[in-house]
Write an enzyme that holds these catalytic residues in place. Structure first.
Site, short mmCIF file in Angstrom:
data_model
loop_
_atom_site.label_atom_id
_atom_site.label_comp_id
_atom_site.label_asym_id
_atom_site.label_seq_id
_atom_site.Cartn_x
_atom_site.Cartn_y
_atom_site.Cartn_z
N ASP A 27 8.07 12.65 -3.33
CA ASP A 27 6.92 12.69 -4.23
C ASP A 27 5.78 12.02 -3.46
OD1 ASP A 27 6.52 12.14 -7.80
OD2 ASP A 27 5.16 12.89 -6.27
C1 GLC Z 1 2.49 13.39 -8.21
C2 GLC Z 1 3.65 13.57 -9.15
C3 GLC Z 1 4.51 14.77 -8.86
C4 GLC Z 1 3.62 15.87 -8.32
C5 GLC Z 1 3.12 15.42 -6.96
C6 GLC Z 1 2.20 16.46 -6.32
O1 GLC Z 1 2.37 12.04 -7.87
O2 GLC Z 1 4.53 12.46 -9.32
O3 GLC Z 1 5.18 15.14 -10.07
O4 GLC Z 1 4.35 17.08 -8.21
O5 GLC Z 1 2.46 14.17 -7.03
O6 GLC Z 1 1.03 16.58 -7.05
#
Ligand code: GLC
Length: 712
Positions: free
Chosen positions: A274
């Site tokens: 993430d």
């Molecule tokens: C964010 C979220 C995740 C998302 C990613 C890309 O921090 O936690 O769910 O898919 O970044 O945007």
């Protein structure tokens, strides 16, 4: 050979890897944010084979109401062309985007979709989202979010499917099927990503990114359940979670990302971090520096690093120093390349900029959004049958969300536009209802209406990522408004739009009727008008418990009996929720009767069929979500006093009865033990077929026994 699609994917993967340098392999493990300012740099990196993927966002707040981050199809094509035509081996990038509950046609937030208990419709919505996203050049979505959430203070409760493993698992699988379809190479399908692995919804205090203290038994049987279903549905990727469990940040935990995810759950796709969660291993305090963060995450089984660049900086020297083996690198690269081949990216790497305009917001997309929104609405209260309103009723609409548009789309709405959303006022106007929209409770026009609809709740910024709240009350002033309206002596219908369960204890004292609309999406206003007018008979059921007081949180229906079930509750308020999981009223009445069980004893490998008659005893047709709950009375591991084992949405004409049957076997009766085995213990099981989880006497049920030995 790898560029020849007549070969099998495995042959193509092996051939391609055999041709790649270590630098090119590491390039495939590196995902960069598509920051507009960096497009030229991204073109260079792609041409050099240094990146394998783009996250089509330039901050982690893409879905959290920050600045709009429009897709730039032409620029994405330019970067892709650099990879495909400029790099030595021409490996295409995989482009990922958060398509969480719709792309341009915005559906209800996932928590709202869960209230529909309608996997088919949720699958249809994901199919539409995939069609629209793919037409804009998106290959892969970071969805469905399948985090079980039992703490409404956590802002991301909006983004998942609620508190129950069975319901969440069914909808996770439905979304994966909708995004991916049967053939991932079709131009209208995209890869799915189950997130966030794992236990993110159990963060302490509901505070985002926090520690989640979860026992192994609960991890395996609650939080892992939707991942099991999503993996069985074929999800091609999984995203590691920000939180830690058992002293290990998930993004650096081999026991989670390899032992549990691949060993026990059988996942064979690729794992992506993430946003910067690899680099954040330093903040967690498990990595001294970025090099250590890269090693720990990669050793844990995290294949692709999103945005923080530790792999790009350090993997090569980690391999050269022998800290990481080339076999490990090849495995991670193979996990990613397999998905790129399955997506058909080597054959069709570019987006057609003209296509999306022909795909967005098609009438059938909007009608699906309207139907799903209407089915997600939960009728909590309907005193004296205030609803549905008479076709001739003169209706006043008032409240902070009466004209709201962007707010109704909810959080994690990256590609929708507020002005394309039907507000509540417009929904009633579209329906030709005789309405007056007023801003003040002392507006004289309120005296000559038949019913008042007050649109309350929270906006889209009060839920979602990094949007946890400690007090679950309606925003300031809304209860005061409601009480003023009640004093006018007219029926008051409260429509609550929210990204989470709110505390409605006071509201239910002052409103004649209450309709929970979640954030209902682009067709929200029309759907609400459809239900208030009775065009649609409400059938939504709560996917989360609505607490009486924030002090009850975390709260959910699948509680344990404890050693003193009659004691231990609060001394200052009842311990029961305001509204229970699975609860939702209809404009008609359903009666449950004639419970039957096919056998009174089965072996651990058998199945048993239970059924009941459900009758529409009212005067209008309606849908009912029939629920089946079980209880294992005696087990080596304590089991909840009731667990949802299945559900079915049925439609009943006036006076019609249907026998609804559930087949129960190990998957429904058992629990997973610490050795990855599904255990069905001998002994007495209770089973009920019910309208919801509160068991207020409307349910019917019985018992059967599981025998250890085989019966003749
Ligand atoms: C964010 C979220 C995740 C998302 C990613 C890309 O921090 O936690 O769910 O898919 O970044 O945007």
């Amino acid at each position: 050979m790898y560029s020849d699609s007549n070969h099998t994917i495995d042959v193509r993967v092996r051939d391609l890897i055999s041709r790649m340098t270590l630098e090119e392999k590491i390039g495939q493990l590196n995902q960069m944010p598509a920051i507009e300012a960096d497009f030229d740099k991204l073109v260079e990196l792609a041409a050099a084979g240094k990146i394998g993927s783009l996250v089509l966002a330039w901050t982690p707040w893409a879905g959290a109401g920050g600045e709009r981050q429009n897709l730039n199809v032409a620029e994405n094509n330019r970067i892709q062309r650099a990879a495909v035509e400029g790099s030595r081996l021409g490996i295409p990038l995989i482009l990922g985007r958060d398509v969480v509950h719709g792309f341009r046609t915005i559906f209800p937030i996932p928590l709202g979709q869960a209230a529909s208990w309608d996997p088919e419709l949720v699958e249809e919505a994901a199919t539409i989202a995939a069609r629209e996203a793919a037409s804009a050049g998106v290959h892969w979505t970071f969805a469905p979010m399948v985090d079980i959430a039992r703490d409404p203070r956590w802002g991301r409760v909006a983004e998942g499917y609620g508190e129950d493993p069975c319901l969440c698992g069914a909808l996770a699988a439905a979304s994966v099927r909708g995004f991916q379809g049967e053939d991932l190479s079709r131009p209208d399908r995209i890869g799915a990503c189950l997130k966030h692995m794992i236990g993110y919804g159990a963060v302490e205090g509901g505070r985002d990114y926090n520690v989640a203290e979860i026992s192994q038994h609960t991890l395996l049987n609650v939080y892992a359940a939707p991942f099991r279903k999503g993996i069985n549905a074929g999800a091609v990727s999984v995203m590691a979670a920000f939180n830690e469990i058992d002293g290990e940040p998930c993004s650096g935990s081999r026991s989670i990302l390899t032992g549990l995810l691949r060993g026990e759950l059988g996942f064979d796709g690729f794992v992506v971090s993430d946003w910067a969660s690899v680099d954040e291993l330093r903040e967690h305090g498990v990595a001294e520096n970025r090099r250590a963060a890269a090693r720990i995450a990669f050793d844990a089984g995290l294949d692709m690093e999103m945005s923080s660049g530790c792999y790009a900086e350090h993997l090569q020297s980690l391999v050269e120093n022998g800290d990481i083996s080339i076999d490990q690198i090849d495995r991670a690269v193979a996990n990613i390349l397999r998905v790129k081949f399955r997506l058909g990216l080597f054959e069709n790497p570019y987006a057609d900029p003209e296509l999306s305009s022909r795909t967005f917001l098609l009438p059938e997309h909007r009608s699906c959004a309207r139907k799903l929104a209407a089915r997600s609405l939960v009728l909590l209260k309907n005193e004296d049958h205030v609803l549905p309103i008479s076709p001739k009723a003169r209706v006043a609409i008032i409240g902070p969300l009466a004209k709201a548009q962007r707010e109704l789309m909810g959080t994690w709405t990256v590609d929708g536009f507020g002005d394309e959303t039907v507000s509540i006022v417009d929904g009633f106007r579209n329906a030709g209802v005789d309405i007056v929209h007023v801003d003040s409770p002392v507006d004289a026009r309120l005296t000559d209406v038949d019913v008042i609809v007050v649109a309350l709740g929270e906006d889209h910024l009060r839920s979602g990522e990094n949007a946890s709240i400690a007090a679950l009350d309606l925003p300031a002033g809304q209860l005061d408004l409601l009480e003023k309206l009640e004093a006018l002596g007219k029926p008051v219908v409260a429509v609550v739009c929210a990204g989470r369960p709110l505390i409605l204890t006071e509201l239910t004292l002052h409103a004649s009727a209450a309709l929970y609309a979640w954030h209902p999406g682009i067709e929200g206003g029309n759907a609400i008008a459809d239900v208030v007018r009775g065009i649609v008979n409400p059938s939504g059921k709560l996917p989360v418990t609505l607490p009486r007081h924030v002090g009850q949180v975390p709260i959910h229906y699948a509680r344990k009996n404890t050693g003193r079930p009659a004691d231990g509750g609060y001394t200052d308020i009842p311990s029961t929720p305001l509204y229970a999981f699975g609860y939702g009223l209809s404009y008609t009445t359903f009666v449950y009767s004639d419970f039957e069980v096919s056998r009174h004893s089965i072996t651990v490998s058998d199945t048993v069929e239970v059924s009941a008659l459900v009758t529409n005893a009212g005067d209008i047709p309606g849908d009912e979500v029939v629920q089946c709950y079980i209880r294992d009375f005696v087990s080596q591991r304590t089991r909840p006093v009731r667990e949802l084992a299945g559900f079915e949405r049925i439609t009943l004409e006036v006076g019609e009865s249907k026998r609804v049957m559930f087949r129960l076997g190990a998957q429904e009766l058992g629990y997973w033990d610490h050795c990855g085995k599904l255990i069905v213990e001998p002994g007495r099981f209770g089973v009920w077929i019910a309208p919801d989880s509160q068991f207020d006497g409307r349910e019917v049920g019985g018992e059967f026994e599981v025998l250890a030995a085989h019966i003749d």
